[in-house]
Design a protein around this motif. Sequence first.
Motif, PDB file in Angstrom:
ATOM      1  N   ALA A 118       3.545  11.528   6.058  1.00 32.35           N
ATOM      2  CA  ALA A 118       2.934  10.395   5.360  1.00 32.35           C
ATOM      3  C   ALA A 118       2.851   9.157   6.232  1.00 32.35           C
ATOM      4  N   SER A 119       3.802   9.009   7.162  1.00 34.11           N
ATOM      5  CA  SER A 119       3.842   7.806   7.992  1.00 34.11           C
ATOM      6  C   SER A 119       2.658   7.721   8.951  1.00 34.11           C
ATOM      7  N   GLN A 120       1.946   8.827   9.174  1.00 37.37           N
ATOM      8  CA  GLN A 120       0.738   8.767   9.995  1.00 37.37           C
ATOM      9  C   GLN A 120      -0.264   7.787   9.383  1.00 37.37           C
ATOM     10  N   LYS A 121      -0.281   7.731   8.056  1.00 41.57           N
ATOM     11  CA  LYS A 121      -1.178   6.804   7.375  1.00 41.57           C
ATOM     12  C   LYS A 121      -0.450   5.545   6.906  1.00 41.57           C
ATOM     13  N   ASP A 122       0.712   5.726   6.254  1.00 42.85           N
ATOM     14  CA  ASP A 122       1.434   4.592   5.681  1.00 42.85           C
ATOM     15  C   ASP A 122       1.829   3.562   6.726  1.00 42.85           C
ATOM     16  N   TYR A 123       2.220   4.041   7.903  1.00 38.79           N
ATOM     17  CA  TYR A 123       2.645   3.137   8.978  1.00 38.79           C
ATOM     18  C   TYR A 123       1.679   3.123  10.162  1.00 38.79           C
ATOM     19  N   ARG A 124       0.489   3.694   9.972  1.00 41.36           N
ATOM     20  CA  ARG A 124      -0.578   3.699  10.988  1.00 41.36           C
ATOM     21  C   ARG A 124      -0.122   4.330  12.297  1.00 41.36           C
ATOM     22  N   LEU A 125       0.686   5.363  12.220  1.00 42.18           N
ATOM     23  CA  LEU A 125       1.207   5.976  13.439  1.00 42.18           C
ATOM     24  C   LEU A 125       0.158   6.781  14.188  1.00 42.18           C
ATOM     25  N   ALA A 130       5.064  11.522  -5.583  1.00 41.59           N
ATOM     26  CA  ALA A 130       4.279  10.496  -4.886  1.00 41.59           C
ATOM     27  C   ALA A 130       4.432  10.626  -3.374  1.00 41.59           C
ATOM     28  N   TRP A 131       5.627  10.935  -2.922  1.00 36.52           N
ATOM     29  CA  TRP A 131       5.850  11.105  -1.486  1.00 36.52           C
ATOM     30  C   TRP A 131       5.182  12.389  -0.993  1.00 36.52           C
ATOM     31  N   ASP A 132       5.151  13.421  -1.807  1.00 31.21           N
ATOM     32  CA  ASP A 132       4.422  14.643  -1.432  1.00 31.21           C
ATOM     33  C   ASP A 132       2.938  14.346  -1.280  1.00 31.21           C
ATOM     34  N   ALA A 133       2.394  13.585  -2.221  1.00 34.65           N
ATOM     35  CA  ALA A 133       0.982  13.213  -2.144  1.00 34.65           C
ATOM     36  C   ALA A 133       0.727  12.381  -0.884  1.00 34.65           C
ATOM     37  N   GLY A 134       1.719  11.550  -0.514  1.00 35.06           N
ATOM     38  CA  GLY A 134       1.605  10.754   0.698  1.00 35.06           C
ATOM     39  C   GLY A 134       1.543  11.620   1.942  1.00 35.06           C
ATOM     40  N   ASP A 135       2.319  12.714   1.953  1.00 37.48           N
ATOM     41  CA  ASP A 135       2.279  13.644   3.088  1.00 37.48           C
ATOM     42  C   ASP A 135       0.904  14.303   3.207  1.00 37.48           C
ATOM     43  N   LYS A 136       0.360  14.701   2.080  1.00 36.38           N
ATOM     44  CA  LYS A 136      -0.961  15.331   2.092  1.00 36.38           C
ATOM     45  C   LYS A 136      -2.012  14.359   2.613  1.00 36.38           C
ATOM     46  N   ALA A 137      -1.945  13.128   2.121  1.00 36.52           N
ATOM     47  CA  ALA A 137      -2.898  12.109   2.566  1.00 36.52           C
ATOM     48  C   ALA A 137      -2.691  11.788   4.046  1.00 36.52           C
ATOM     49  N   ALA A 142       9.204  17.208  -1.559  1.00 36.82           N
ATOM     50  CA  ALA A 142       9.978  16.071  -2.046  1.00 36.82           C
ATOM     51  C   ALA A 142      10.219  16.128  -3.558  1.00 36.82           C
ATOM     52  N   GLU A 143       9.251  16.607  -4.327  1.00 36.72           N
ATOM     53  CA  GLU A 143       9.431  16.634  -5.788  1.00 36.72           C
ATOM     54  C   GLU A 143      10.548  17.592  -6.193  1.00 36.72           C
ATOM     55  N   ALA A 144      10.499  18.815  -5.696  1.00 41.52           N
ATOM     56  CA  ALA A 144      11.539  19.792  -6.033  1.00 41.52           C
ATOM     57  C   ALA A 144      12.899  19.321  -5.549  1.00 41.52           C
ATOM     58  N   ALA A 145      12.935  18.777  -4.329  1.00 43.39           N
ATOM     59  CA  ALA A 145      14.197  18.313  -3.769  1.00 43.39           C
ATOM     60  C   ALA A 145      14.758  17.137  -4.570  1.00 43.39           C
ATOM     61  N   GLN A 194       0.808  -1.222   0.000  1.00 44.41           N
ATOM     62  CA  GLN A 194       0.000   0.000   0.000  1.00 44.41           C
ATOM     63  C   GLN A 194       0.839   1.269   0.000  1.00 44.41           C
ATOM     64  N   HIS A 195       2.131   1.143   0.284  1.00 40.89           N
ATOM     65  CA  HIS A 195       3.008   2.316   0.335  1.00 40.89           C
ATOM     66  C   HIS A 195       3.089   2.955  -1.057  1.00 40.89           C
ATOM     67  N   PRO A 196       3.110   4.299  -1.147  1.00 44.00           N
ATOM     68  CA  PRO A 196       3.161   4.979  -2.459  1.00 44.00           C
ATOM     69  C   PRO A 196       4.291   4.504  -3.372  1.00 44.00           C
ATOM     70  N   GLN A 197       5.405   4.093  -2.783  1.00 41.66           N
ATOM     71  CA  GLN A 197       6.515   3.621  -3.614  1.00 41.66           C
ATOM     72  C   GLN A 197       6.115   2.375  -4.408  1.00 41.66           C
ATOM     73  N   ASN A 198       5.287   1.530  -3.768  1.00 46.84           N
ATOM     74  CA  ASN A 198       4.874   0.280  -4.403  1.00 46.84           C
ATOM     75  C   ASN A 198       3.518   0.360  -5.097  1.00 46.84           C
ATOM     76  N   SER A 199       2.678   1.276  -4.647  1.00 50.06           N
ATOM     77  CA  SER A 199       1.345   1.385  -5.244  1.00 50.06           C
ATOM     78  C   SER A 199       1.281   2.427  -6.358  1.00 50.06           C
ATOM     79  N   VAL A 200       2.245   3.356  -6.369  1.00 49.59           N
ATOM     80  CA  VAL A 200       2.228   4.425  -7.376  1.00 49.59           C
ATOM     81  C   VAL A 200       3.524   4.478  -8.202  1.00 49.59           C
ATOM     82  N   VAL A 201       4.641   4.615  -7.522  1.00 51.15           N
ATOM     83  CA  VAL A 201       5.902   4.879  -8.224  1.00 51.15           C
ATOM     84  C   VAL A 201       6.327   3.732  -9.129  1.00 51.15           C
TER      85      VAL A 201
END
Length: 340
Positions: A209-216, A270-277, A112-115, A37-44
């Motif tokens: 993003a880890s609030q959702k990705d890792y259920r923190l 994708a990681w920026d979108a993860g932060d927003k989510a 993350a995108e600009a960086a 479910q992580h954006p790296q595996n579900s999107v990137v």
Amino acid sequence: MIKGYLIRVLIMSSLLGLSSSVMATQILRIATWASPQHPQNSVVFPTWGKWVEEATQGRVKVVLEYGLGHPKTMFELVEDNVVDASWSYHGYVPGRFVLTQAIEQPLMNANAEAASVAYWRIHEKYFTQANEHAGLHVLGLFTHGPGQIQTIKPLASLADLNGKKIRLGGGVQTALAERFSVTGVSAPGSKVYEMLQQGIVDGVFMPVASQKDYRLTEVAPNLTVLPGGMYLGSFSFFINPDFLNSLTKDDRDAILAVSGEKFSALAGAAWDAGDKAGLEYAQKMGVNIHLVDRDDPMATAFKQLVVGVDEAWIKAAAERGVDGVAVLKELKQQIKGYPK
């Protein structure tokens, strides 16, 4: 007779052609360690995989492989031909990767995108000569979003972190831990939930993003969001050179054409979108969120705490033949000027 014979020949030729086409498909195996479910595996990677298949006209197909070990072992798995490609966090391998910490420095004020795009450009200009990724061909470089503070108990000030046990991912986070006077506990992101749940650590430095990705939200219900974040995390996507060279020149060139800066931008976005989510999810779950203003004493205290952190990196970069002052100056210019 002749007509029937010709028909059979045409059918056999067609079948042989189809068989050759199927056999010609090359599988590119990517070892990945985050959840499906992580954006790296579900999107990137799915997006990049489509790019690869389209660019090679179906001759190369991307497949993800899970459960092959700790993220720090991914470099060795690819070097040893256990898998064809993978990705990992540079901070998990202290000592080997030094120049990669350029993008991790505090006060970059970048998403993350600009960086990620700036990071790729700087790497190509300044870092390749140092060959820190020896034995690997780098296909992309990217960062997660700004690292923030996620704790079991709320923070009234940064001083509340003194003496606390904080999970760290390595890299520049280690220097920050010293400035914050916290006890750093090294562990991959996949172990964070368990460590917080069991009280092994009092909090973590990770992107929102880890609030959702890792259920923190369940185990770190207090989120402190500093303006611009504390740091960025450095990742690379890499492939075994032997696998790359085993492909035809056309397919090799096609893969490289959809990698590099293009992949880096994809991953960063994708990681920026993860932060927003992640932030939206935290709000929905009732997390205590402290959005720190730029003129807040906590923001001012952070700026004071990180003074000089970049000096240590500049010195380390010089030992690898890189002008760190020039790198950081250009890196910030690239970030500020993105997209260009």
